[in-house]
Write a protein that holds these residues in place. Structure first.
Motif, short mmCIF file in Angstrom:
data_model
loop_
_atom_site.label_atom_id
_atom_site.label_comp_id
_atom_site.label_asym_id
_atom_site.label_seq_id
_atom_site.Cartn_x
_atom_site.Cartn_y
_atom_site.Cartn_z
N GLN A 86 0.82 -1.21 0.00
CA GLN A 86 0.00 0.00 0.00
C GLN A 86 0.86 1.27 0.00
O GLN A 86 0.53 2.26 -0.67
N ILE A 87 1.97 1.23 0.73
CA ILE A 87 2.83 2.41 0.81
C ILE A 87 3.56 2.65 -0.52
O ILE A 87 3.69 3.79 -0.97
N MET A 88 4.02 1.58 -1.17
CA MET A 88 4.68 1.76 -2.47
C MET A 88 3.72 2.36 -3.48
O MET A 88 4.09 3.26 -4.26
N ARG A 89 2.48 1.89 -3.49
CA ARG A 89 1.49 2.44 -4.41
C ARG A 89 1.21 3.92 -4.10
O ARG A 89 1.10 4.75 -5.01
N ALA A 90 1.06 4.22 -2.79
CA ALA A 90 0.75 5.59 -2.39
C ALA A 90 1.89 6.54 -2.73
O ALA A 90 1.67 7.67 -3.21
N ILE A 91 3.14 6.13 -2.49
CA ILE A 91 4.29 6.98 -2.78
C ILE A 91 4.43 7.20 -4.29
O ILE A 91 4.66 8.32 -4.75
N LYS A 92 4.27 6.13 -5.06
CA LYS A 92 4.38 6.27 -6.52
C LYS A 92 3.30 7.23 -7.03
O LYS A 92 3.58 8.12 -7.87
N ARG A 93 2.09 7.09 -6.55
CA ARG A 93 0.99 7.96 -6.99
C ARG A 93 1.27 9.42 -6.59
O ARG A 93 1.07 10.35 -7.40
N ALA A 94 1.74 9.62 -5.35
CA ALA A 94 1.98 10.98 -4.86
C ALA A 94 3.13 11.64 -5.61
O ALA A 94 3.06 12.83 -5.96
#
Length: 281
Positions: free
Chosen positions: A248-256
């Protein structure tokens, strides 16, 4: 000569027939001992189930009760078969025998003692995920000789108790939460303060993260194609919780980072030549 042999055989047969009643009584005592041992284990299990004893301690208590009942039963059966046998002589004989057996089966007794100590130890409960000298898995069962570890991929590893007792054991799930980390790189033309803030906000937005504890975003290295950040957060300690929070954190960081126009670079290779390279037209 033949008469002597006949007399000896007759004496042995006569002694055996005289011992039959005692052997039958001893056999009956052994059967009763088995029934009493099973009944005693059920009683201990029922009584310990009403307490807050750990499963490993309950197993140890049941084993000791069963062992004690069997020793007493065998002790009584031996006295029935050998009336001249006294408790003192039997204990002395057991002591000498135990010493000889101890030398012959040193590894077995070492694992047995280690198993008792592991069961008495407060840490490393059933269900804990542990790592010991490269062996990792969830503690599924602890016996007096070995511990069963179930790997995340499903395989079962049987580990001698002495191995776990002698070597350092890392208990991954000793607490409900633990700190996880991730390395993320940004391009060299990025404003690092801005990137750190974007990453921190992205991590905070993930539900699996405990926002009550520190979320660290440290610039750690000038890498070949990027400036690397070490991101650390607190989430569940189990393997499933760790994998879920990291995903979840990898997805959130990539999106941000994409929304902020910050590049996550792939490796660049720059070739430098001493002389001009001719180009064919």
């Amino acid at each position: 000569m033949m008469a002597t042999i006949d007399n000896q055989l007759n004496g042995m047969w006569y002694g055996f027939t005289e011992a039959i009643p005692s052997l039958m009584i001893a056999f009956l005592i052994i059967l009763i001992t088995g029934l009493i041992a099973g009944f005693a284990v059920k009683i201990v299990d029922r009584l310990s189930g009403k307490t807050e004893l750990r499963p490993s301690l309950r197993a140890l208590l049941e084993t000791l009760v069963k062992l004690g009942v069997w020793l007493l039963g065998v002790f009584i059966a031996a006295i029935v078969v050998f009336p001249d046998l006294t408790p003192g002589s039997l204990i002395a004989g057991l002591g000498v025998g135990a010493l000889a057996i101890g030398f012959a089966f040193q590894d077995i007794f070492e694992n047995f003692l280690a198993g008792v100590l592991i069961m008495l130890r407060e840490k490393m409960r059933i269900g804990d995920v542990i790592v010991c000298e490269g062996i990792e898995g969830a503690v599924e069962h602890i016996t007096l000789r070995e511990t069963h570890l179930r790997r995340a991929s499903g395989e079962l590893t049987v580990v001698p108790n002495a191995f776990l007792f002698k070597n350092p054991v890392e208990i991954i799930t000793d607490a409900s939460q633990r700190r996880h980390d991730l390395v993320i790189g940004v391009s060299y033309d990025t404003d690092l303060d801005k990137a750190a803030e974007v990453i921190r906000k992205a991590v905070k937005s993930v539900d699996a993260v405990d926002t009550g504890k520190d979320i660290d975003v440290f610039a750690t290295e000038f890498n070949s194609s990027s400036v690397d950040f070490l991101v650390r957060w607190w989430a569940g300690s189990s393997a499933g919780a760790a994998a879920t929070s990291k995903d979840q954190i990898m997805r959130a960081i990539k999106r941000a980072l994409d929304d902020a126009g910050i590049e996550i670079p792939f490796p660049y290779i720059t070739h430098t030549f001493k002389e001009a390279v001719p180009l064919d037209k």
